[in-house]
Each structure stands twice: as C-alpha cells, then as structure tokens.
Design a protein around this motif. Structure first.
Motif, PDB file in Angstrom:
ATOM      1  N   PHE A 131       0.908  -1.068  -0.141  1.00 46.50           N
ATOM      2  CA  PHE A 131       0.102  -0.082   0.072  1.00 46.50           C
ATOM      3  C   PHE A 131       0.490   0.947  -0.007  1.00 46.50           C
ATOM      4  N   SER A 132       0.361   2.579  -0.288  1.00 42.45           N
ATOM      5  CA  SER A 132       1.004   3.634  -0.169  1.00 42.45           C
ATOM      6  C   SER A 132      -0.440   4.721  -0.597  1.00 42.45           C
ATOM      7  N   ASP A 165       0.222   3.065   9.402  1.00 49.77           N
ATOM      8  CA  ASP A 165       1.346   4.752   8.280  1.00 49.77           C
ATOM      9  C   ASP A 165       0.999   4.180   7.200  1.00 49.77           C
ATOM     10  N   PHE A 166       1.482   5.492   6.055  1.00 48.00           N
ATOM     11  CA  PHE A 166       1.503   4.629   4.679  1.00 48.00           C
ATOM     12  C   PHE A 166       3.483   5.121   5.510  1.00 48.00           C
ATOM     13  N   GLY A 173      10.763  12.922  -4.289  1.00 46.50           N
ATOM     14  CA  GLY A 173       9.517  12.643  -3.973  1.00 46.50           C
ATOM     15  C   GLY A 173       8.965  12.169  -4.485  1.00 46.50           C
ATOM     16  N   ASN A 174       9.014  10.760  -4.541  1.00 45.02           N
ATOM     17  CA  ASN A 174       7.566   9.748  -5.345  1.00 45.02           C
ATOM     18  C   ASN A 174       7.244   8.879  -4.063  1.00 45.02           C
ATOM     19  N   TRP A 175       6.227   8.999  -3.911  1.00 44.74           N
ATOM     20  CA  TRP A 175       5.665   7.729  -2.248  1.00 44.74           C
ATOM     21  C   TRP A 175       6.107   6.750  -2.755  1.00 44.74           C
ATOM     22  N   GLN A 176       5.768   5.948  -1.721  1.00 42.71           N
ATOM     23  CA  GLN A 176       6.561   4.851  -1.568  1.00 42.71           C
ATOM     24  C   GLN A 176       5.712   3.991  -0.420  1.00 42.71           C
ATOM     25  N   PHE A 218      -5.168   6.727  -1.915  1.00 38.93           N
ATOM     26  CA  PHE A 218      -3.890   5.523  -1.341  1.00 38.93           C
ATOM     27  C   PHE A 218      -4.257   5.036  -2.671  1.00 38.93           C
ATOM     28  N   ALA A 219      -2.511   3.640  -2.568  1.00 42.19           N
ATOM     29  CA  ALA A 219      -2.875   2.973  -3.842  1.00 42.19           C
ATOM     30  C   ALA A 219      -2.669   1.233  -3.116  1.00 42.19           C
TER      31      ALA A 219
END
Length: 254
Positions: A131-132, A165-166, A173-176, A218-219
């Motif tokens: 998840f991200s 937590d995410f 700056g890319n979400w993980q 979210f992903a």
C-alpha cells in the motif's frame, strides 16, 4: 454364575470398526481444514478482469476467482482506477508512488473498496497487501500524512479494525509502497464476511480522521486473501450422518 469383570468391561468387537472410522474421519477433517486455510487468492490487478474495467465508480464489482472486489465512494463519480506503474504519465498531476512498475489499484475521490467471498456469508481473511499514499498534488511533505485502515465485519455485524502508517517519499518526492503482512493477526486472526480498506489523514492534534475532501487517496497491490472453503465442516457432518445410518442398517439386519 461367575462374572469375569475383565470380560464385562471389554468393548464390543462390533463397535471397534465404527470408533476407528470416526477417528479416521476426524483426522481427515482436521487435515482438510488446515489445507483449506492455505487457499490464498493473490490479487495483483494484472488480470483482464480488472484491466477490462480500468476506471471504477461507486458499486462496480469484479469477481476474481473466489473473491468479490467492490469499489465504493461517497458519491457516484470516479472512485478508483487501474494504474500502470510503468507509465510515468498516468495521472501525472497527482503524487503517485514511484516504486511499483506493475499494475495496481488506486482509490481516489473519497473512494475505498471492500472484498468478500463470492459465496454470501462465507468468511475470508486478508493476510497481506502492499500500500501507498497518493497525494492530491506532487511535492515534498516531511511528515507522516495518515494511515491505511482495514475494517473487518464479522457475521454478527460487529467490526474489528487495524491500521498502519503510510510510508513516506523518496529523494525525488515519489511516494513509496510499503508491505503489510500481519493484517490477519492485527485484526484478531478471525474470519470476516466483509473487509473494507480505506484511508484516514492526520490532523494537527494527531488524530487520524476520515475526510470528505478527495485527499485521503491511496494505492494497493498484491492482496493476499484466504478464501478457505466454507463447506468443510458441513461435509464432515454429512459423512458422519451417512456413517451412523449405515451402521444402524447393519445392526437392524442382524
């Protein structure tokens, strides 16, 4: 007349086969139930069942193997989308994850999703997922934005909750994407008739709240769903009933 206590306490020879058969059936039932617990459906969103839909609105449902995947939202607009992680221009105006080049599901615009067994009322377990967070806009944030929340509804209508937590962002700056493999135990280890997955955002006071502002996006990817066959115990009961009926017929024939 002399009574031999040893002979009187000895079980009937005719009952021994029945007892042995019952023990065999019980052992088989335990083995079959333990095998059923390993019946895992992996939802990686690569199958055409998902790609043929691509964009999802409230109420859209995909049947994948033994799982019903249903998208939900607070309105009837776009609630989710299938994202190609290898295409950097997919939804380029949002802060999407940068460490997944496969297909994954994005819950957007106040959207979330739920899963359940395709057999109504049958229980399932969610044992893990990736998840991200998805930011409304690209950019750097140097704090934890919120949590992924999993809500499991039990047969009696009550709920168990678990959250995590995410993950943050990389240097670009890319979400993980992060991996959560303890969901089942975090939810108490039981089965649920429905499992919902959604997101909350932290406020200035530290509370994580559900918001209606298209920001708790979210992903998810690689859902592992335990869909153990619900009929195992029923089949065992039917086997016992048949066994007792056959034994009764043999006794009556004698």
């Amino acid at each position: 007349m002399t009574i031999n206590p040893a002979q009187n306490s000895r079980p009937s020879r005719r009952k021994l086969p029945l007892v042995k058969t019952l023990a065999t059936l019980a052992t088989a039932a335990v083995l079959s139930m333990s095998q059923a617990h390993a019946t895992i459906v992996d939802i990686d969103f690569e199958d055409s069942a998902f790609s043929d839909v691509s964009l999802f609105v409230n109420g859209d449902t995909v049947e994948y193997k033994n799982v019903l995947f249903k998208t939900e939202s607070l309105d009837d607009g776009l609630s989710g989308a299938l994202i190609d992680g290898s295409d950097p221009f997919t939804f380029f105006n949002l802060g999407f994850p940068g460490n997944n080049i496969s297909a994954y599901y994005a819950a957007v615009n106040n959207g979330w999703f739920s899963i359940q067994h395709k057999i109504a009322g049958a229980g399932i377990r969610l044992t893990g997922l990736d998840f991200s967070f998805i930011a409304p806009l690209p950019g750097f944030l140097n704090f934890t934005v919120g949590q992924l929340v999993v809500a499991g509804q039990k047969a009696d209508g009550s709920f168990n909750f678990a959250s995590r937590d995410f993950a943050g962002q990389d240097a670009q700056g890319n979400w993980q994407f992060d991996t959560w493999n303890s969901i089942s135990s975090d939810l108490g280890g039981g089965k649920f008739t429905n499992i919902s997955v959604l997101a909350c955002l932290y406020t200035d006071t530290g509370a994580c709240v559900f918001v209606d502002n298209n920001q708790a996006q979210f992903a998810v990817d690689n859902l592992a769903v335990d869909v153990a066959a619900p009929a195992t115990v029923g089949l065992f009961a039917l086997s016992l009933a048949g066994l007792f009926a056959a034994n009764r017929r043999r006794q009556q024939a004698k």
